[in-house]
Design a protein around this motif. Structure first.
Motif, mmCIF file in Angstrom:
data_model
loop_
_atom_site.group_PDB
_atom_site.id
_atom_site.type_symbol
_atom_site.label_atom_id
_atom_site.label_comp_id
_atom_site.label_asym_id
_atom_site.label_seq_id
_atom_site.Cartn_x
_atom_site.Cartn_y
_atom_site.Cartn_z
ATOM 1 N N ALA A 679 1.014 -1.095 0.025
ATOM 2 C CA ALA A 679 0.074 0.103 -0.023
ATOM 3 C C ALA A 679 0.768 1.109 0.126
ATOM 4 C CB ALA A 679 -0.835 -0.001 1.221
ATOM 5 N N TYR A 680 0.487 2.231 -0.715
ATOM 6 C CA TYR A 680 1.521 3.368 -0.978
ATOM 7 C C TYR A 680 0.644 4.493 -1.778
ATOM 8 C CZ TYR A 680 1.883 0.940 -5.514
ATOM 9 O OH TYR A 680 1.608 0.509 -6.643
ATOM 10 N N ARG A 681 1.428 5.809 -1.446
ATOM 11 C CA ARG A 681 0.735 6.809 -2.028
ATOM 12 C C ARG A 681 1.952 7.365 -3.263
ATOM 13 N NH1 ARG A 681 -0.399 13.116 -0.400
ATOM 14 N NH2 ARG A 681 -2.082 13.342 -1.814
ATOM 15 N N ALA A 682 1.514 7.555 -4.203
ATOM 16 C CA ALA A 682 2.532 7.813 -5.237
ATOM 17 C C ALA A 682 2.182 8.913 -6.216
ATOM 18 C CB ALA A 682 2.616 6.870 -6.218
ATOM 19 N N MET A 727 -1.531 12.417 -8.211
ATOM 20 C CA MET A 727 -1.610 11.682 -7.015
ATOM 21 C C MET A 727 -2.284 10.580 -7.085
ATOM 22 S SD MET A 727 0.705 13.623 -5.732
ATOM 23 C CE MET A 727 0.794 12.624 -4.042
ATOM 24 N N SER A 728 -2.038 9.566 -6.495
ATOM 25 C CA SER A 728 -2.607 8.347 -6.366
ATOM 26 C C SER A 728 -2.501 7.401 -4.839
ATOM 27 C CB SER A 728 -2.590 7.522 -7.492
ATOM 28 O OG SER A 728 -1.299 6.751 -7.369
ATOM 29 N N TRP A 729 -3.426 6.917 -4.667
ATOM 30 C CA TRP A 729 -3.381 5.872 -3.374
ATOM 31 C C TRP A 729 -3.443 4.627 -4.184
ATOM 32 C CZ3 TRP A 729 -2.093 7.111 1.383
ATOM 33 C CH2 TRP A 729 -2.234 8.264 1.755
ATOM 34 N N ASN A 730 -2.583 3.567 -3.934
ATOM 35 C CA ASN A 730 -2.342 2.355 -4.455
ATOM 36 C C ASN A 730 -2.595 1.225 -3.407
ATOM 37 O OD1 ASN A 730 -1.065 3.821 -7.171
ATOM 38 N ND2 ASN A 730 -0.286 4.780 -5.593
ATOM 39 N N GLY A 731 -3.049 0.183 -4.058
ATOM 40 C CA GLY A 731 -2.917 -1.104 -3.421
ATOM 41 C C GLY A 731 -2.764 -2.417 -4.289
ATOM 42 N N LEU A 749 -2.947 -8.065 -8.307
ATOM 43 C CA LEU A 749 -4.123 -7.490 -8.467
ATOM 44 C C LEU A 749 -3.763 -6.309 -7.805
ATOM 45 C CD1 LEU A 749 -6.906 -9.844 -6.835
ATOM 46 C CD2 LEU A 749 -6.607 -9.283 -9.164
ATOM 47 N N TYR A 750 -4.076 -5.020 -8.634
ATOM 48 C CA TYR A 750 -3.576 -3.570 -8.162
ATOM 49 C C TYR A 750 -4.859 -2.828 -8.437
ATOM 50 C CZ TYR A 750 -2.616 -2.878 -13.132
ATOM 51 O OH TYR A 750 -2.737 -2.799 -14.576
ATOM 52 N N TYR A 751 -5.051 -1.880 -7.434
ATOM 53 C CA TYR A 751 -5.793 -0.789 -7.641
ATOM 54 C C TYR A 751 -4.997 0.677 -7.303
ATOM 55 C CZ TYR A 751 -9.392 2.417 -5.782
ATOM 56 O OH TYR A 751 -10.204 3.412 -5.540
ATOM 57 N N LYS A 752 -5.678 1.587 -7.944
ATOM 58 C CA LYS A 752 -5.254 2.890 -7.910
ATOM 59 C C LYS A 752 -6.342 4.082 -8.097
ATOM 60 C CE LYS A 752 -0.591 1.686 -10.379
ATOM 61 N NZ LYS A 752 0.158 1.985 -9.437
ATOM 62 N N LYS A 787 -12.797 12.062 -9.545
ATOM 63 C CA LYS A 787 -12.020 11.184 -8.964
ATOM 64 C C LYS A 787 -11.825 10.109 -9.849
ATOM 65 C CE LYS A 787 -11.240 12.589 -4.723
ATOM 66 N NZ LYS A 787 -9.806 12.914 -4.186
ATOM 67 N N SER A 788 -10.841 9.560 -10.084
ATOM 68 C CA SER A 788 -10.518 8.336 -11.179
ATOM 69 C C SER A 788 -9.993 6.890 -10.529
ATOM 70 C CB SER A 788 -9.533 8.773 -12.202
ATOM 71 O OG SER A 788 -9.974 9.948 -12.917
ATOM 72 N N HIS A 789 -10.324 5.851 -11.095
ATOM 73 C CA HIS A 789 -10.031 4.852 -10.398
ATOM 74 C C HIS A 789 -9.397 3.871 -11.541
ATOM 75 C CE1 HIS A 789 -12.219 5.669 -6.891
ATOM 76 N NE2 HIS A 789 -13.313 6.067 -7.701
ATOM 77 N N ILE A 790 -8.667 2.965 -11.045
ATOM 78 C CA ILE A 790 -7.895 2.005 -12.167
ATOM 79 C C ILE A 790 -7.615 0.614 -11.248
ATOM 80 C CG2 ILE A 790 -5.743 1.188 -13.449
ATOM 81 C CD1 ILE A 790 -5.169 3.730 -14.046
ATOM 82 N N TYR A 791 -8.438 -0.347 -11.979
ATOM 83 C CA TYR A 791 -8.415 -1.824 -11.374
ATOM 84 C C TYR A 791 -7.631 -2.536 -12.439
ATOM 85 C CZ TYR A 791 -12.423 -0.214 -8.713
ATOM 86 O OH TYR A 791 -13.301 0.700 -7.794
ATOM 87 N N GLY A 792 -6.680 -3.487 -11.854
ATOM 88 C CA GLY A 792 -5.965 -4.202 -12.785
ATOM 89 C C GLY A 792 -5.565 -5.499 -12.318
#
Length: 957
Positions: A679-682, A727-731, A749-752, A787-792
């Motif tokens: 988990a991180y902010r980038a 900026m993004s919060w990521n998991g 699996l990742y989420y931003k 707000k924008s989201h990315i699921y991958g």
């Protein structure tokens, strides 16, 4: 010693395969693993690390793949790598090609070469790239590394950090690409290597009087010396010279598109539909500002040097100095047949429900244009790193670096237009400047059919409005940086505590100047026309395209035209090269971090990883110029604007402070199974040129204007200095299975979550033009509040087919797949949603927004290799779905690139331990590239560049 320092070294890279073959490989590999991994002893040893394995030498593709798997397994973050023990063993001709074989990485291709890299389906501006842990400059004005300047033969390590950790340089929302060169003392042996490859390009063979052959040669030297009391010194030297050709043929629309009204046609330029009218239901179709058939002959020369010096005066002091230098000279000789007024007097217009123009009939001036395009680019990088261990548990590191790129582009352009009279002052068959034509885009490739009375190959018909332009663009990018780190081995749960600080100063400039000369002496036109005629330079123009209409046209020697008209091939720049579109951005960054590395047990489960926080303070100043403008009337009646010479400087400042926490946790569920969580902010900063304070004024083509305001087609800000970083919060969650040294089965699996996209804003600005004040809306971009989201998801399978009977056990392969879903929004600067900055009111756009630049929903890399004895063969297939590709250099309209799948083939044979024969084929099936604007499916450009073949030998001692 940290986890990162204790990397195993084993394996080698893989060959690529087609999609169906890749799926087959997946199931074959999975089946083999399900059989209980009964197999060779060297594989079984990977699952029993406490036993002493026999000494087995693994080389070639298998060795690179093993090493890459070992690097991934031992890292604390989520990492994918391509790592070789041997310099020059990365199985690719360019770094971009090599990176494409790494899970989730893909590239944008130019002339068939991998250039900008996108990670996890996200564009290059969301990635961060470092060279030996340092930022590198770029002549394009963005933050991505120009991978073509670093020969793959001189690089031995590529790592992509998918999750972030506090000690990484900020900038990697999608990931961080780290390129590494060898440390000569750590390498531990002498190496003398020479690699020469001949290059054959079938498309170049179509160029009249040209040869399809080129070459590249690489030499490397690594050695170590003991200096007695002075300790040990190692040196590494690498040099490459490249002289190749990369011709291209294309059909291209302009980079400006209009929304035209089909119900109120004009005998002149089409009537544009406003956002408000479109929202009220007014019909419209999308049309380009120009349309050109282009033939390109090209040469590309590169000299590159990479050197390193490592000195260990004592066991506790390690000093490394490395340097990189490249010089590239790139030439394109372009010949265009250009329809300069494709929105003029349109009739019988047909378009679809996406407003894509399918068919029309019109009249347009037709131009025979020449463009002698030269680019000179130099890169210089130097860095020094000192690592000192004063006591056993304490390590102190200091690093200084300098990186500089200078790119100079000179274009000498000529234009000759059709007219009612030919060069001999006789009436032409059509007796009009504008030629009737039919445009049809219902097939795969847009076609243009001219009135049969007009022969585009007749030199005499291009008789009017001679124009000469010398455009000079110079980009400079410089980075000075300093870093200091302290690491203390604590022991116990908290294995190591690390802290550091970094300062960087970056200065980016981009200046453009134009020297334009026009004339209307018909007798001189006739003289030069006859003196500078050339046969069409190419045979079989667009022969591989599914539809083609124009196969050749009248061409002229561009430099000959300059010489005969002006008395010189190069008139030089104007006396004053300043302009209101210039870029001058200075960025200062202070960053500091604290990171703890831990290694312990959670019950019976080993757990390791790191946690920390990075703080980043960024301040920037964007400087620009403003000037009154004067109107210059050309001999053909058209106008241009030139600064009066009295410039006023403007300075716009921006500042932001960001906190970037991160945590990585790795659970060893079994000796061969690892579960990872991160988990991180980038953050990712805008490109330097996107922060320009300049202004770009575009004039409409034509002569029928009642005022200067009518002639102004659009004014856009070259950039937007107030843009904030993305900026993004990521998991991330990953599960990885390592049954043996040759095998990995992994899924991530990742989420931003992003804090918005980009949206245009319009502000009225006053310009003094021709002595009168003109108020014009100026469009620029700002950060959206949406707000924008990315699921991958990412999947990787690599396996050597050791479970097959000999000799089939020499097969192996790797397949990786990435799928991402995103709702990020990028709006067209001309036709998209627009915000009133005063009221915040959003006016809906005419066309839908694009996603993140470089975003591909699906990315696949599939490789299949076979090694037996000294023979090594691999096939590589790379695929990415369509994506939005922003224009480099500031605000512009939306451009999309079609799905692309390329197949490369590589083979080598080791005659003995010193000599290797090599063969490589790139883009074997001649995959083309299609660009669309400003909506997907509306063809803007069709590229063909063909296959490339390399054959050569490597000698190594």
């Amino acid at each position: 010693m940290t986890h990162r320092d204790r990397r195993s070294t084993c394996v080698r890279r893989m060959g690529h395969i087609g999609f169906k073959g890749g799926v087959a490989l997946w199931y074959l590999g999975a089946a083999s693993l399900a059989q209980g991994q009964a197999a060779p002893a060297d594989q079984a040893q990977a699952t029993t690390p406490d036993a002493a394995p026999p000494e087995i030498t693994v080389t070639g593709i298998r060795q690179t793949l093993q090493t890459s798997i070992a690097v991934k397994r031992n890292e604390n973050a989520i990492v994918d790598a391509l790592d070789s023990q041997q310099i020059g063993d990365l199985p690719a001709l360019s770094i971009g090609d090599a990176i494409e074989s790494i899970t989730g990485a893909t590239s944008h291709r130019d002339h068939g070469e991998a250039t900008e890299i996108a990670l996890r389906g996200l564009g290059p501006f969301l990635s961060n790239a470092t060279f030996n842990g340092r930022e590198a400059t770029n002549g394009s004005g963005d933050r991505s590394v120009n991978f073509s300047q670093f020969p793959s033969e001189l690089i031995n390590k590529i790592e992509i950090y998918k999750s972030q950790q506090a000690d990484l340089i900020e900038g990697g929302v999608a990931g961080t690409i780290e390129l590494g060169t060898i440390h000569p003392l750590d390498y531990g042996k002498r190496l003398i290597s020479a690699d020469v490859k001949a290059n054959y390009n079938p498309y170049e063979n179509r160029i009249r009087g040209a040869s399809g052959w080129g070459w590249r040669g690489t030499a490397s030297y690594i050695d170590q010396f003991h200096l007695g009391a002075l300790g040990d010194v190692g040196i590494s030297l690498g040099y490459q010279h490249r002289d190749i050709n990369e011709p291209e043929e294309t059909v291209a629309g302009s980079s400006t598109w209009f929304a035209c009204d089909p119900e109120n046609p004009s005998a002149k330029k089409c009537n544009e539909v406003s956002r408000e009218d479109a929202a009220a239901g007014a019909p419209f179709y999308l049309a380009p500002n120009s349309l050109a058939f282009r033939q390109i002959s090209q040469t590309d020369k590169l000299d590159a040097f990479i050197g390193g010096l490592q000195w260990k005066p004592t066991d506790t002091l390690d000093i490394n100095i490395d340097t990189q230098y490249s010089k590239r000279h790139y030439i394109e000789d372009r010949h265009d047949l250009n329809l300069s007024e494709p929105t003029y007097n349109l009739q019988n217009v047909q378009y679809d429900d996406q407003h894509r123009l399918l068919h029309d009939e019109g009249t347009s001036s037709v131009e025979a244009n020449g463009n002698y395009y030269e680019r000179f680019e130099t890169y210089t990088g130097i860095g020094g790193d000192v690592s000192w261990r004063p006591v056993d548990r304490l390590t102190v590191d200091a690093d200084l670096s300098y990186s500089h790129t200078k790119r100079s582009t000179i274009q000498r352009q000529t234009r000759l237009r059709t007219d009612a009279k030919d060069i001999y002052n006789d009436k032409t068959p059509i007796n009009n400047q504008r030629i009737p034509y039919v445009y049809d885009a219902t097939g795969a490739l847009p076609t243009v059919t001219f009135d049969p009375r007009f022969d585009p190959n007749d030199w005499t018909l291009f008789s009017d409005d001679a124009r000469f332009r010398r455009d000079d663009d110079e980009n400079r990018d410089t980075i000075y940086a300093a870093r200091g780190d302290v690491a203390y081995d604590v022991g116990g749960f908290l294995k190591q505590l690390k802290a550091g600080a970094r300062y960087s100063w970056r200065h980016t400039t981009a200046n453009s100047s134009r020297n334009e000369i026009t004339q209307n002496d018909r007798s001189l036109d006739a003289e030069v026309n006859e003196a500078c005629r050339t046969y069409f330079p190419q045979q079989g123009y667009m022969a591989d395209a599914p539809d083609r209409s124009v196969t050749s046209w009248a061409t002229f020697d561009t430099l000959c035209q300059f010489q005969h008209y002006l008395g010189t091939e190069d008139p030089g720049p104007p006396a004053d090269t300043r302009g209101i579109d210039s870029t001058d951005v200075t960025e200062k960054v202070w960053a500091g971090y604290v990171m703890g590395t831990y290694d312990s047990m959670l019950g019976a489960t080993p757990i390791r990883g790191n946690f920390g926080v990075r703080v980043v303070d960024t301040s920037l100043v964007s400087r620009g110029l403003r000037s009154d403008l004067e109107v210059v009337t050309n001999p053909d009646g058209s106008i241009r604007l030139e600064p009066t010479g009295d410039f006023t400087g403007v300075s716009i400042k921006n500042h932001y402070f960001r906190v970037l926490p991160s945590i990585n946790a790795n659970f060893e569920l079994r000796r061969d199974v690892i579960f990872r969580a991160a988990a991180y902010r980038a953050m990712s900063r805008p490109a330097p040129t996107d922060l320009s304070a300049g202004r770009d004024i575009r004039l409409a083509d034509g002569t029928d204007f009642t005022s200067v305001a009518d002639a102004i087609d659009q004014i856009t800000a070259s950039g937007s200095p107030k843009l904030q970083p993305i900026m993004s919060w990521n998991g991330d969650l990953a599960l990885e299975w390592y049954p043996n040294k040759d095998t990995i089965v992994a899924g991530t699996l990742y989420y931003k979550q992003f804090a918005g996209g980009f949206i245009p804003v319009v502000r009225d600005e006053d310009f003094v033009i021709g002595g009168e004040t003109v108020t014009v809306p100026v469009t620029q971009r700002q950060n959206s509040t949406q707000k924008s989201h990315i699921y991958g998801i990412e999947l990787t399978l690599a396996n050597r087919f050791s479970w097959l009977p000999h000799p089939l056990d020499g097969f192996g392969g790797k397949i990786s797949y990435s799928h991402a879903l995103s709702n990020f929004r990028n709006y067209d600067i001309r036709l998209g949603d627009v915000v009133d900055p005063t009221t915040g009111t959003v006016t809906p756009g005419i066309i839908p927004p694009a996603n993140i630049t470089g975003y591909s929903k699906d990315v696949l890399s599939a490789q299949l290799y076979y090694e037996i004895g000294g023979l090594s063969v691999q096939g590589i297939y790379n695929y990415r779905s369509h994506y939005f590709q922003d224009f480099v250099g500031g605000n512009a309209q939306l451009r999309y690139v079609s799905p692309v799948g390329t197949f490369d083939l590589r083979a080598s044979y080791d005659v003995n331990r010193n000599l290797r024969l090599e063969f490589q084929a790139l883009n074997l099936f001649n995959e083309n590239r299609i660009d669309y604007m400003p909506v997907y499916g509306s063809v803007r450009q069709y590229y063909y560049y063909g296959s490339k073949f390399f054959i050569g030998a490597r000698v190594r001692f």
